[in-house]
Enzyme design. Structure first.
Site, short mmCIF file in Angstrom:
data_model
loop_
_atom_site.label_atom_id
_atom_site.label_comp_id
_atom_site.label_asym_id
_atom_site.label_seq_id
_atom_site.Cartn_x
_atom_site.Cartn_y
_atom_site.Cartn_z
N GLU A 174 0.56 -1.07 0.03
CA GLU A 174 0.30 -0.50 0.10
C GLU A 174 0.66 1.12 -0.07
O GLU A 174 0.76 2.37 -0.63
CB GLU A 174 -0.96 -0.27 1.02
N MET B 59 23.60 9.97 3.77
CA MET B 59 23.47 11.26 5.28
C MET B 59 23.32 11.47 6.02
O MET B 59 23.64 11.97 6.55
CB MET B 59 22.03 12.00 4.30
N LYS C 30 -18.36 -1.20 4.59
CA LYS C 30 -18.53 -2.91 4.20
C LYS C 30 -20.29 -2.62 3.57
O LYS C 30 -20.60 -2.51 2.29
CB LYS C 30 -18.13 -3.93 4.45
N PHE D 103 -11.76 -7.75 12.81
CA PHE D 103 -11.17 -8.09 12.13
C PHE D 103 -10.98 -6.92 11.48
O PHE D 103 -11.35 -6.60 10.38
CB PHE D 103 -11.03 -9.74 11.37
N GLN D 104 -9.44 -7.03 11.00
CA GLN D 104 -8.70 -5.52 10.55
C GLN D 104 -9.75 -4.37 10.54
O GLN D 104 -9.82 -3.81 9.76
CB GLN D 104 -9.07 -6.24 8.71
#
Length: 577
Positions: free
Chosen positions: A67, A492, A179, A129-130
């Site tokens: 993602e 760096m 959903k 869940f999630q």
């Protein structure tokens, strides 16, 4: 019936159709002219992906490998096109994996519309869940966000999201859709949003402020302009050029403002900031008028605020009222769309050249040339330098490539040494400094401007943060050119350890894999260069390739990027070594 037809034609009454929420999401995007999106599917966003499948000929979806890769790709697309980048992700970890890119886009004013799936509305707050509160998490790093729990909300909220993301000072928005809202039905009717109550995207400019600014500019003996990305976002490149060419004022860019003005324009005196050019940094504290255009006085530009341009009258052109007096106190604030305000001020300023003052910049450039630049572009050391790699790229592209840089030493070398002849050619992570940005952002940039050469400049550290996006190149055949400048260090951080921590290289030495083999494993043509005599031909071969190409360049292990303004120091105290 005739009256109804007439009302429909006059758009007094718009007919609607009954569809599911998930399909409405896709139709809304199509209404906004979207034909490309990035993302990664999962359970809570699956209804939308099912509709994406049905509309795949109209809305192309790019499956990234993470993602974070999706959102950085969307950023790259947005930065080169000016259009909002579109991202899909599922709930929970899918949504949270977007947060770094959202924060990056927020601070760099990049328009994004992120659409995340969410658990069903009756499960909200139950630790399902999630399930993650992505609205709460993303609130500090979005321009606006909203959670949709009813299908009927989808058209209005998405229309509003696009308006907010694009208008005024652009930025990322996030829409979280439960959903059940995706499965629910609605009477679909889409109207583009043109205003939001209490949100003023572009403040109306005050002509009196413009006149006041012009008087100060006309009386200035040593005026100096610092411009930023606002010139690019505002599509004000021509107005800006007209302004500086009429006034003859030396002008320097922030890192994100690069390419708004061609690199070799006679009034372009380089880049300001921690690793900017010597002359514009030093002379910031000698000018009598400092004109800031579409920039926000970031700490990397100003150094110690207590000593920053205290001798100068400050004029600040910006679209965002919150930036005025935030860091640097202004004498005249010119609010408004910079395209409009610069257009208005040009007739009011006198034709000038400031030759003697401009010559001060040239003198200090010669100092930097002798002590820093020549060492990079005509090195006597055995190892290759990052500067000479960029110079070799310039020779092949003639400054007409999109350079997408990651974060670190190579980023500063790219900003300092890459040539640009047209706008929207420098893409980098500015305010947040996100390692791993360049590879996926370059993929998005190439898809945004497929006719242009797009070159990712990456360090060996940042490359490995999103190396999986080579899989996206494999699947999409995006003809991105990747140059890894490999010094086997987190360069760096190592430079700071050398200069300020007595060379204690704590956790900055990199043991790297065989990058060429990895690239070839993704069916990308690859090459490796470690000797100067091979560099030119390797760059030439890479640029000539019509497909993606990976080039690893082994560079000097402990080379440093100078000049450098130490943290907390005045810009006048910039170091050349």
């Amino acid at each position: 019936m005739e009256t109804l037809k007439k009302e429909i034609q006059e758009k007094k009454y718009l007919p609607s159709i009954k569809i599911k929420g998930a399909e409405a999401v896709i139709k809304c995007l199509l209404e906004e002219g979207v034909n490309l999106a990035y993302g990664y599917p999962g359970g809570a966003i699956m209804p939308v992906y099912d509709e994406l499948y049905k509309y795949k000929d109209e809305l192309h979806h790019v499956l990234t490998r993470h993602e974070q890769g999706a959102i950085h790709a969307a950023q790259g697309f947005a930065r080169v096109t000016g259009k909002p980048g579109i991202v899909f992700a599922t709930s929970g970890p899918g949504a949270t994996n977007l947060v770094t890119g959202i924060a990056d886009a927020q601070i760099d004013s990049t328009p994004l519309v992120c659409i995340t799936g969410q658990v069903a509305s009756h499960l909200l707050g139950s630790d399902a869940f999630q399930e993650t509160d992505i609205i709460g998490i993303s609130t500090p790093v979005t321009k606006w966000n909203y959670q949709i729990t009813k299908a009927s909300e989808i058209p209005e909220i998405i229309a509003k999201a696009f308006y907010i993301a694009k208008s005024g000072r652009p930025g990322p928005v996030l829409i979280d859709i439960t959903k059940d809202a995706q499965f629910g039905e609605l009477d679909f009717l889409y109207e583009k949003c043109t205003k939001v109550r209490s949100y003023k995207a572009i403040p109306k400019f005050d002509i009196n402020k413009i006149k006041e600014a012009s008087e100060i500019i006309n009386n200035a003996k040593k005026p100096f302009i610092v411009w930023g990305q606002g010139v690019i976002i505002g599509k004000a490149e021509q107005e800006f050029k007209n302004f500086i060419e009429k006034t003859g004022i030396p002008s320097a860019s922030t890192a994100l403002g690069l390419s708004a003005l061609e690199s070799k324009h006679p009034l372009n005196v380089g880049m300001v900031g921690m690793h900017g050019n010597y002359a514009p940094n030093v002379l910031t504290n000698e000018c009598d008028v400092l004109i800031a255009i579409g920039m926000r006085f970031d700490d990397r530009v100003t150094g110690n605020l207590d000593t920053y341009a205290k001798q100068a009258k400050v004029i600040h052109f910006d679209i965002d009222p919150s930036e005025i007096d935030k860091n640097v106190k202004t004498d005249v604030a010119v609010l408004g769309d910079v395209k409009d305000t610069l257009f208005e001020i040009v007739p009011l300023v006198k034709k000038n050249n400031h030759k003697e003052w401009l010559n001060e910049f040239h003198k200090l450039y010669e100092v930097e040339l002798e002590k820093v630049i020549n060492d990079q572009l005509s090195p006597t050391k055995e190892g290759l330098t990052m500067g000479e790699v960029l110079a070799a790229i310039n020779r092949e592209t003639k400054g007409d490539a999109v350079i997408v840089s990651d974060v670190g030493q190579h980023q500063m070398f790219a900003c300092r040494y890459a040539d640009f002849i047209r706008t929207r050619s420098n893409v980098t992570s500015g305010g947040l400094g996100t390692m791993g940005f360049a590879l996926p952002a370059a993929i998005g940039a190439k898809m945004g401007v497929p006719e242009r050469e797009v070159i990712a400049i990456v360090g060996d550290g940042g490359f490995q943060m999103t190396i999986q996006e080579l899989g996206t190149i494999l699947q999409t055949k995006a003809a991105v050119k990747i140059v890894v400048l490999n010094n086997e260090f987190l360069g760096m951080v190592r430079q700071w350890q050398e200069l300020f921590f007595d060379r204690r290289y704590a956790s900055t030495i990199m043991t790297n894999p065989d990058f060429v083999k990895i690239a070839e494993g993704y069916d990308i043509k690859a090459n490796k260069v470690s000797k100067r005599e091979n560099l030119g031909n390797a760059i030439k071969e890479m640029i000539a390739s019509k497909e993606s190409y990976f080039l690893e360049v082994m560079i000097e292990k402990e080379d440093n990027v100078f000049p450098m303004v130490p943290t907390g120091a005045s810009v006048s105290d910039i170091r050349l070594s």
